[in-house]
Write a protein that holds these residues in place. Structure first.
Motif, PDB file in Angstrom:
ATOM      1  N   THR A  21      19.804  63.970 -44.958  1.00  0.00           N
ATOM      2  CA  THR A  21      19.293  65.250 -45.435  1.00  0.00           C
ATOM      3  C   THR A  21      19.710  66.363 -44.476  1.00  0.00           C
ATOM      4  OG1 THR A  21      17.370  64.203 -46.427  1.00  0.00           O
ATOM      5  CG2 THR A  21      17.200  66.552 -45.995  1.00  0.00           C
ATOM      6  N   VAL A  22      20.160  67.466 -45.029  1.00  0.00           N
ATOM      7  CA  VAL A  22      20.511  68.624 -44.218  1.00  0.00           C
ATOM      8  C   VAL A  22      19.272  69.493 -44.079  1.00  0.00           C
ATOM      9  CG1 VAL A  22      21.946  70.690 -44.081  1.00  0.00           C
ATOM     10  CG2 VAL A  22      22.905  68.570 -44.994  1.00  0.00           C
ATOM     11  N   VAL A  23      18.882  69.737 -42.851  1.00  0.00           N
ATOM     12  CA  VAL A  23      17.746  70.616 -42.560  1.00  0.00           C
ATOM     13  C   VAL A  23      18.334  71.931 -42.081  1.00  0.00           C
ATOM     14  CG1 VAL A  23      15.689  70.936 -41.143  1.00  0.00           C
ATOM     15  CG2 VAL A  23      16.266  68.656 -41.977  1.00  0.00           C
ATOM     16  N   ASP A  24      17.991  73.023 -42.797  1.00  0.00           N
ATOM     17  CA  ASP A  24      18.593  74.310 -42.461  1.00  0.00           C
ATOM     18  C   ASP A  24      17.525  75.355 -42.171  1.00  0.00           C
ATOM     19  OD1 ASP A  24      17.608  74.975 -44.954  1.00  0.00           O
ATOM     20  OD2 ASP A  24      19.574  75.126 -45.915  1.00  0.00           O
ATOM     21  N   THR A  25      17.934  76.608 -42.204  1.00  0.00           N
ATOM     22  CA  THR A  25      17.029  77.708 -41.850  1.00  0.00           C
ATOM     23  C   THR A  25      15.874  77.873 -42.827  1.00  0.00           C
ATOM     24  OG1 THR A  25      18.435  79.286 -43.015  1.00  0.00           O
ATOM     25  CG2 THR A  25      18.833  79.000 -40.651  1.00  0.00           C
ATOM     26  N   LYS A  26      15.924  77.217 -43.983  1.00  0.00           N
ATOM     27  CA  LYS A  26      14.828  77.336 -44.950  1.00  0.00           C
ATOM     28  C   LYS A  26      13.519  76.789 -44.374  1.00  0.00           C
ATOM     29  CE  LYS A  26      17.429  79.098 -48.183  1.00  0.00           C
ATOM     30  NZ  LYS A  26      17.176  79.814 -49.383  1.00  0.00           N
ATOM     31  N   VAL A  27      13.597  75.823 -43.449  1.00  0.00           N
ATOM     32  CA  VAL A  27      12.374  75.331 -42.807  1.00  0.00           C
ATOM     33  C   VAL A  27      11.791  76.406 -41.893  1.00  0.00           C
ATOM     34  CG1 VAL A  27      13.009  72.890 -42.979  1.00  0.00           C
ATOM     35  CG2 VAL A  27      13.523  74.137 -40.883  1.00  0.00           C
ATOM     36  N   ASP A  28      12.671  77.199 -41.281  1.00  0.00           N
ATOM     37  CA  ASP A  28      12.208  78.296 -40.427  1.00  0.00           C
ATOM     38  C   ASP A  28      11.606  79.420 -41.262  1.00  0.00           C
ATOM     39  OD1 ASP A  28      13.090  77.034 -38.056  1.00  0.00           O
ATOM     40  OD2 ASP A  28      15.136  77.710 -38.463  1.00  0.00           O
ATOM     41  N   ILE A  29      12.181  79.671 -42.439  1.00  0.00           N
ATOM     42  CA  ILE A  29      11.639  80.689 -43.351  1.00  0.00           C
ATOM     43  C   ILE A  29      10.232  80.274 -43.762  1.00  0.00           C
ATOM     44  CG2 ILE A  29      11.908  81.779 -45.624  1.00  0.00           C
ATOM     45  CD1 ILE A  29      14.022  82.742 -43.578  1.00  0.00           C
ATOM     46  N   TRP A  30      10.036  78.986 -44.072  1.00  0.00           N
ATOM     47  CA  TRP A  30       8.707  78.465 -44.422  1.00  0.00           C
ATOM     48  C   TRP A  30       7.727  78.715 -43.269  1.00  0.00           C
ATOM     49  CZ3 TRP A  30       6.349  75.926 -48.540  1.00  0.00           C
ATOM     50  CH2 TRP A  30       5.124  75.315 -48.248  1.00  0.00           C
ATOM     51  N   SER A  31       8.124  78.325 -42.063  1.00  0.00           N
ATOM     52  CA  SER A  31       7.246  78.493 -40.904  1.00  0.00           C
ATOM     53  C   SER A  31       6.923  79.959 -40.646  1.00  0.00           C
ATOM     54  CB  SER A  31       7.880  77.867 -39.657  1.00  0.00           C
ATOM     55  OG  SER A  31       8.007  76.481 -39.818  1.00  0.00           O
ATOM     56  N   LEU A  32       7.914  80.828 -40.867  1.00  0.00           N
ATOM     57  CA  LEU A  32       7.678  82.262 -40.721  1.00  0.00           C
ATOM     58  C   LEU A  32       6.637  82.738 -41.725  1.00  0.00           C
ATOM     59  CD1 LEU A  32       8.446  84.955 -39.374  1.00  0.00           C
ATOM     60  CD2 LEU A  32      10.182  85.213 -41.155  1.00  0.00           C
ATOM     61  N   GLY A  33       6.722  82.259 -42.975  1.00  0.00           N
ATOM     62  CA  GLY A  33       5.721  82.616 -43.979  1.00  0.00           C
ATOM     63  C   GLY A  33       4.327  82.173 -43.569  1.00  0.00           C
ATOM     64  N   CYS A  34       4.224  80.965 -43.032  1.00  0.00           N
ATOM     65  CA  CYS A  34       2.927  80.463 -42.548  1.00  0.00           C
ATOM     66  C   CYS A  34       2.409  81.318 -41.394  1.00  0.00           C
ATOM     67  CB  CYS A  34       3.053  79.013 -42.086  1.00  0.00           C
ATOM     68  SG  CYS A  34       3.348  77.811 -43.389  1.00  0.00           S
ATOM     69  N   THR A  35       3.316  81.683 -40.488  1.00  0.00           N
ATOM     70  CA  THR A  35       2.932  82.490 -39.330  1.00  0.00           C
ATOM     71  C   THR A  35       2.495  83.886 -39.759  1.00  0.00           C
ATOM     72  OG1 THR A  35       4.461  81.239 -37.933  1.00  0.00           O
ATOM     73  CG2 THR A  35       3.735  83.390 -37.109  1.00  0.00           C
ATOM     74  N   LEU A  36       3.227  84.500 -40.669  1.00  0.00           N
ATOM     75  CA  LEU A  36       2.853  85.821 -41.169  1.00  0.00           C
ATOM     76  C   LEU A  36       1.476  85.760 -41.832  1.00  0.00           C
ATOM     77  CD1 LEU A  36       3.457  88.784 -41.667  1.00  0.00           C
ATOM     78  CD2 LEU A  36       4.818  88.115 -43.660  1.00  0.00           C
ATOM     79  N   PHE A  37       1.255  84.753 -42.662  1.00  0.00           N
ATOM     80  CA  PHE A  37      -0.046  84.577 -43.301  1.00  0.00           C
ATOM     81  C   PHE A  37      -1.142  84.463 -42.234  1.00  0.00           C
ATOM     82  CE2 PHE A  37      -3.576  82.261 -45.075  1.00  0.00           C
ATOM     83  CZ  PHE A  37      -3.680  82.706 -46.383  1.00  0.00           C
ATOM     84  N   ALA A  38      -0.904  83.644 -41.210  1.00  0.00           N
ATOM     85  CA  ALA A  38      -1.892  83.457 -40.148  1.00  0.00           C
ATOM     86  C   ALA A  38      -2.165  84.762 -39.406  1.00  0.00           C
ATOM     87  CB  ALA A  38      -1.439  82.367 -39.177  1.00  0.00           C
ATOM     88  N   CYS A  39      -1.127  85.576 -39.203  1.00  0.00           N
ATOM     89  CA  CYS A  39      -1.324  86.879 -38.551  1.00  0.00           C
ATOM     90  C   CYS A  39      -2.178  87.803 -39.410  1.00  0.00           C
ATOM     91  CB  CYS A  39       0.024  87.539 -38.265  1.00  0.00           C
ATOM     92  SG  CYS A  39       0.971  86.739 -36.961  1.00  0.00           S
TER      93      CYS A  39
ATOM     94  N   PRO B 115      13.016  74.410 -51.147  1.00  0.00           N
ATOM     95  CA  PRO B 115      13.778  75.214 -50.181  1.00  0.00           C
ATOM     96  C   PRO B 115      14.770  76.174 -50.833  1.00  0.00           C
ATOM     97  CG  PRO B 115      13.796  72.892 -49.555  1.00  0.00           C
ATOM     98  CD  PRO B 115      13.144  72.976 -50.900  1.00  0.00           C
ATOM     99  N   GLY B 116      15.411  75.763 -51.906  1.00  0.00           N
ATOM    100  CA  GLY B 116      16.391  76.603 -52.574  1.00  0.00           C
ATOM    101  C   GLY B 116      15.791  77.856 -53.196  1.00  0.00           C
ATOM    102  N   GLU B 117      14.482  77.874 -53.387  1.00  0.00           N
ATOM    103  CA  GLU B 117      13.806  79.041 -53.966  1.00  0.00           C
ATOM    104  C   GLU B 117      13.343  80.032 -52.900  1.00  0.00           C
ATOM    105  OE1 GLU B 117      10.660  77.764 -56.539  1.00  0.00           O
ATOM    106  OE2 GLU B 117      12.004  76.526 -57.751  1.00  0.00           O
ATOM    107  N   ARG B 118      13.418  79.636 -51.644  1.00  0.00           N
ATOM    108  CA  ARG B 118      13.042  80.544 -50.552  1.00  0.00           C
ATOM    109  C   ARG B 118      14.204  81.488 -50.275  1.00  0.00           C
ATOM    110  NH1 ARG B 118      11.661  75.581 -46.933  1.00  0.00           N
ATOM    111  NH2 ARG B 118      10.248  74.612 -48.424  1.00  0.00           N
ATOM    112  N   PRO B 119      13.899  82.676 -49.775  1.00  0.00           N
ATOM    113  CA  PRO B 119      14.992  83.603 -49.452  1.00  0.00           C
ATOM    114  C   PRO B 119      15.783  83.104 -48.248  1.00  0.00           C
ATOM    115  CG  PRO B 119      12.892  84.474 -48.692  1.00  0.00           C
ATOM    116  CD  PRO B 119      12.584  83.229 -49.464  1.00  0.00           C
TER     117      PRO B 119
END
Length: 152
Positions: free
Chosen positions: A23-41, A122-126
């Protein structure tokens, strides 16, 4: 094992829960984490911790199912905010910036950024460029100190 070792469960992208060989893990995992972090903020807790606390359910199941919502969204809005479903673009309508409508209210533009980051697929995330455009659009729509939107 590396995902478990190097990421925090409430901020871990769903695709990291059961990573298949090759499996290729790309920046989409970071986009997810950023969304979680923004929500938490904005809210004070990750979206999935908050939801699992509300429902008494498993944090992993909430993440894998995209089960979360903003605190001010009721049952009727729940389906709209779920990460696995398509939502409309709140960036074009409504004000921008957290707290711009009234104190403690998250604007639709900011909510839409979080919603797009927290899509289960992941493909649906920006990608990074699209996310930057979304953020710039929200910032441009932020009211100035006198309460009016900035004009360019």
């Amino acid at each position: 094992d590396q995902a478990a070792e190097h990421s925090t469960l409430p901020y871990r992208a769903p695709e990291l829960f059961d990573v298949k060989t090759g499996t290729v893990v790309d920046t989409k995992v970071d986009i997810w984490s950023l969304g979680c972090t923004l929500f938490a903020c904005l809210v004070g807790k990750s979206p999935f911790e908050m939801r699992s606390d509300e429902t008494g359910g498993s944090l992993s199941i909430c993440v894998l199912g995209g089960d979360w919502r903003f605190p001010d969204e009721g049952r009727e809005a729940e389906a709209k905010t779920r990460g696995k479903q398509r939502v409309g673009t709140g960036l074009q309508n409504g004000s921008a910036g957290a707290g711009s409508e009234s104190e403690g209210v998250v604007s639709e533009g900011v909510k839409e950024i979080v919603r797009r980051c927290l899509r289960v697929e992941p493909g649906e995330r920006p990608d990074v460029d699209e996310l930057l455009e979304m953020i710039e659009d929200v910032v441009e729509r932020m009211p100035t100190e006198d309460g009016h939107e900035e004009d360019e």
